[in-house]
Design a protein around this motif. Sequence first.
Motif, PDB file in Angstrom:
ATOM      1  N   ILE A  72      17.184  11.518 -21.209  1.00 50.13           N
ATOM      2  CA  ILE A  72      16.862  10.135 -20.841  1.00 50.13           C
ATOM      3  C   ILE A  72      15.449   9.815 -21.317  1.00 50.13           C
ATOM      4  N   GLN A  73      15.246   8.603 -21.795  1.00 47.96           N
ATOM      5  CA  GLN A  73      13.912   8.175 -22.221  1.00 47.96           C
ATOM      6  C   GLN A  73      13.115   7.614 -21.031  1.00 47.96           C
ATOM      7  N   GLY A  74      11.860   7.325 -21.268  1.00 50.79           N
ATOM      8  CA  GLY A  74      11.039   6.641 -20.267  1.00 50.79           C
ATOM      9  C   GLY A  74      10.085   7.552 -19.503  1.00 50.79           C
ATOM     10  N   GLY A  75      10.164   8.853 -19.754  1.00 51.35           N
ATOM     11  CA  GLY A  75       9.238   9.761 -19.092  1.00 51.35           C
ATOM     12  C   GLY A  75       9.649  10.054 -17.654  1.00 51.35           C
ATOM     13  N   ALA A  76       8.963  11.039 -17.070  1.00 53.84           N
ATOM     14  CA  ALA A  76       9.207  11.348 -15.660  1.00 53.84           C
ATOM     15  C   ALA A  76       8.949  10.106 -14.803  1.00 53.84           C
ATOM     16  N   SER A  77       8.044   9.239 -15.257  1.00 52.56           N
ATOM     17  CA  SER A  77       7.726   8.038 -14.474  1.00 52.56           C
ATOM     18  C   SER A  77       8.942   7.138 -14.281  1.00 52.56           C
ATOM     19  N   LEU A  78       9.836   7.093 -15.252  1.00 58.04           N
ATOM     20  CA  LEU A  78      11.053   6.301 -15.044  1.00 58.04           C
ATOM     21  C   LEU A  78      12.004   7.032 -14.090  1.00 58.04           C
ATOM     22  N   GLN A  79      11.989   8.371 -14.130  1.00 58.11           N
ATOM     23  CA  GLN A  79      12.791   9.127 -13.155  1.00 58.11           C
ATOM     24  C   GLN A  79      12.320   8.853 -11.727  1.00 58.11           C
ATOM     25  N   PHE A  80      11.019   8.651 -11.556  1.00 58.00           N
ATOM     26  CA  PHE A  80      10.504   8.341 -10.213  1.00 58.00           C
ATOM     27  C   PHE A  80      11.245   7.132  -9.630  1.00 58.00           C
ATOM     28  N   ALA A  81      11.628   6.188 -10.490  1.00 61.39           N
ATOM     29  CA  ALA A  81      12.370   5.004 -10.020  1.00 61.39           C
ATOM     30  C   ALA A  81      13.877   5.248 -10.020  1.00 61.39           C
ATOM     31  N   MET A  82      14.387   5.910 -11.048  1.00 65.01           N
ATOM     32  CA  MET A  82      15.845   6.107 -11.132  1.00 65.01           C
ATOM     33  C   MET A  82      16.375   6.921  -9.961  1.00 65.01           C
ATOM     34  N   ILE A  83      15.608   7.896  -9.517  1.00 61.05           N
ATOM     35  CA  ILE A  83      16.089   8.757  -8.423  1.00 61.05           C
ATOM     36  C   ILE A  83      16.341   7.947  -7.153  1.00 61.05           C
ATOM     37  N   PRO A  84      15.365   7.205  -6.628  1.00 62.37           N
ATOM     38  CA  PRO A  84      15.698   6.415  -5.435  1.00 62.37           C
ATOM     39  C   PRO A  84      16.731   5.326  -5.714  1.00 62.37           C
ATOM     40  N   LEU A  85      16.690   4.718  -6.896  1.00 61.82           N
ATOM     41  CA  LEU A  85      17.685   3.680  -7.198  1.00 61.82           C
ATOM     42  C   LEU A  85      19.107   4.239  -7.138  1.00 61.82           C
ATOM     43  N   ASN A  86      19.276   5.473  -7.582  1.00 62.20           N
ATOM     44  CA  ASN A  86      20.613   6.063  -7.618  1.00 62.20           C
ATOM     45  C   ASN A  86      21.028   6.721  -6.311  1.00 62.20           C
ATOM     46  N   PHE A  87      20.055   7.170  -5.512  1.00 60.32           N
ATOM     47  CA  PHE A  87      20.437   8.039  -4.396  1.00 60.32           C
ATOM     48  C   PHE A  87      19.974   7.582  -3.018  1.00 60.32           C
ATOM     49  N   ALA A  88      18.862   6.878  -2.936  1.00 61.27           N
ATOM     50  CA  ALA A  88      18.277   6.627  -1.614  1.00 61.27           C
ATOM     51  C   ALA A  88      18.678   5.262  -1.065  1.00 61.27           C
ATOM     52  N   THR A  89      18.778   5.187   0.256  1.00 54.86           N
ATOM     53  CA  THR A  89      19.005   3.931   0.957  1.00 54.86           C
ATOM     54  C   THR A  89      18.094   3.940   2.181  1.00 54.86           C
ATOM     55  N   LYS A  90      18.078   2.834   2.906  1.00 54.52           N
ATOM     56  CA  LYS A  90      17.264   2.828   4.126  1.00 54.52           C
ATOM     57  C   LYS A  90      17.798   3.833   5.141  1.00 54.52           C
ATOM     58  N   GLU A  91      19.122   3.972   5.201  1.00 50.10           N
ATOM     59  CA  GLU A  91      19.735   4.915   6.148  1.00 50.10           C
ATOM     60  C   GLU A  91      19.504   6.362   5.696  1.00 50.10           C
ATOM     61  N   ASN A  92      19.565   6.571   4.404  1.00 48.33           N
ATOM     62  CA  ASN A  92      19.394   7.922   3.852  1.00 48.33           C
ATOM     63  C   ASN A  92      18.265   7.905   2.830  1.00 48.33           C
ATOM     64  N   PRO A  93      17.046   7.878   3.322  1.00 49.23           N
ATOM     65  CA  PRO A  93      15.897   7.713   2.424  1.00 49.23           C
ATOM     66  C   PRO A  93      15.607   8.974   1.623  1.00 49.23           C
ATOM     67  N   GLY A  94      14.786   8.806   0.610  1.00 52.03           N
ATOM     68  CA  GLY A  94      14.243   9.945  -0.105  1.00 52.03           C
ATOM     69  C   GLY A  94      13.078  10.515   0.691  1.00 52.03           C
TER      70      GLY A  94
END
Lengths: 359, 359
Positions: A72-94
């Motif tokens: 994936i492109q965008g550096g680890a910095s884009l992963q910082f956003a992709m991870i919560p976008l894909n996995f976290a919610t208010k009920e199940n936070p990161g």
Amino acid sequence: MKRVYNFNPGPATLPLEVLQEAQAEFLNFNNSGMSIVEISHRSKPYEKIHNQAKADILELMGLGDDYEVLFIQGGASLQFAMIPLNFATKENPGSYVLSGTFSSNAYKEAAILDVAEIAASTKNDNFRRVPNQDELKINPNAAYLHVCFNNTIYGTEFHYIPETGNVPLFADMSSDMLSRPLDFNKFSLIYAGVQKNLGAAGVVIVVAKKTFIEKSPDILPTMLRYDTFYKKNSLYNTSPAFAIYIVGKVAAWIKNSGGLEEMARRNSIKAKILYDVIDNSNGFYRGHADKSSRSFMNVTFRLPNEELEKKFVAEALNNNISGIKGHRSVGGMRASIYNAMTIEGVEALADFMVKFRNA
Amino acid sequence: MKRVYNFNPGPATLPLEVLQEAQAEFLNFNNSGMSIVEISHRSKPYEKIHNQAKADILELMGLGDDYEVLFIQGGASLQFAMIPLNFATKENPGSYVLSGTFSSNAYKEAAILDVAEIAASTKNDNFRRVPNQDELKINPNAAYLHVCFNNTIYGTEFHYIPETGNVPLFADMSSDMLSRPLDFNKFSLIYAGVQKNLGAAGVVIVVAKKTFIEKSPDILPTMLRYDTFYKKNSLYNTSPAFAIYIVGKVAAWIKNSGGLEEMARRNSIKAKILYDVIDNSNGFYRGHADKSSRSFMNVTFRLPNEELEKKFVAEALNNNISGIKGHRSVGGMRASIYNAMTIEGVEALADFMVKFRNA
């Protein structure tokens, strides 16, 4: 050809053999009459590189086919956003362990989405160490526990794999990926920007359990979904072919050198050489990291004063030693000694440190 | 060294001089004793490359300092999402011209966010042409009108700049960026993946009015905000240095070759050679695009039947002609003749087409 000892934290030194190979075939890849940067990402010769790099990474990590490698492109910095976008919610936070700059940045991106909490932080210790297992306050409802396994700026590294119970363990290994064997099966998702230990800047390797990445939330943009990369073998759109090609060569170089066991052996020797100089300097060199958390990848240290530190950087350069200045948030020096840094290079730095102290 | 005529649509052929330069200095950039892929993105030598590439792109486009050049990873596909995330709302939606595959994909990403509408579509014409000015139904409240200026797959291109009144004009120029002079001041934002006309896959160039990108919505992740790239000179995190380095060399090559006027001259000659063969073939070669919308970059054509098409591809390869197979959604052939494709290469293809028809 003059080649310096490059202690930069990333982009960083790469194996000379890898660079020489890439140079030799740059105008005519695989006898195709084209450069690697000109061939189609849909062509068989490219696919072979792409898939071999994936297979070699899994093999080196001792992972089976329940894991997938994504590019994936965008550096680890884009992963910082992709991870919560894909996995976290208010009920199940990161849930985040704050152990340095990049782990704090990862937390901030989840916090923007209001799906973040802090499991532990060593900020009050000026990030001289990573938290111990018994300091981790893991919410059992957390979507994941996120750790940064090696902290490039502070020179600290986890020397244990956190026990997280039923909470999946995610790790940013941008600065120590493939530097030593670990029980990688304990991780659900590992990612690393390649420009430190694995290649040329321009791609992030994500290694994840397939069950985690086969279905992303419906409303996410296509390029922010892990399932896009999973379903399309990271070829939904044009891949950063040159960066993946170099990663493949570096992975092959690690395999041919003896795998992660051999990397760990060399990296231990290199780290010991420098930490011994620090510890035997009667306090002239002061390590930033607590001994219990010292990194095998980034050795951070201060000198008695800033004037000497400036002199050290300048004289180091005259001794063919480059990239040794530390990050401004720690000050002093940082020697990044990733896989590709030779023992010879580290010995040159150690010799210089001894001479400089005695001068 | 054998070098083929590479008609691939992207990654695509690059100027041989650029590749030779990159190869020659690959092990020792700027006498630094490091490769370009090993030097720090915070170093002066790298910054010089980075800023010179930006300056050359603006100069080539005839744009002043009210425009900024950004370097972003993720391909045009990530721009498809970043544009609506940064600019569109339900009240001020993005307005899209559907003229092919990529413009439709751009629309879909805005539609995922429910901020999209369609200004015009030529889908019912099988995308053989781009819409005329009087077909564009532009919502005066639209945040922007989005067009894909050259449609790689269908081989069509805009031969006029849409008049949009007060609505800002955005364009995906991934496949014709820097191929000819245009009044670029009429555009508020232009973007292009570099792997067709400008370099090696791994970076997108965004050229935008500064007033458009100086403030992104508060809740966006850092790496999806144009203002992050603007404020940090596209160096918030590690830049894809090698890709930017090659873009810089290609931009310099265009400048040294005579700029966009000269590119347009060569590209017109190349396109005419191939369209003439098609038009003079008594229907043996049938162009996909309507004459009024024919692309200067991608020449798409069919043969009398699929068997002949297969034979054409195979025999072309024996004549040192590669990458000529069309996209499955159009079928037949596609000759991509970007800036770096030589007139000699196009003549070789034209000669082969004539011979093949007469065989």
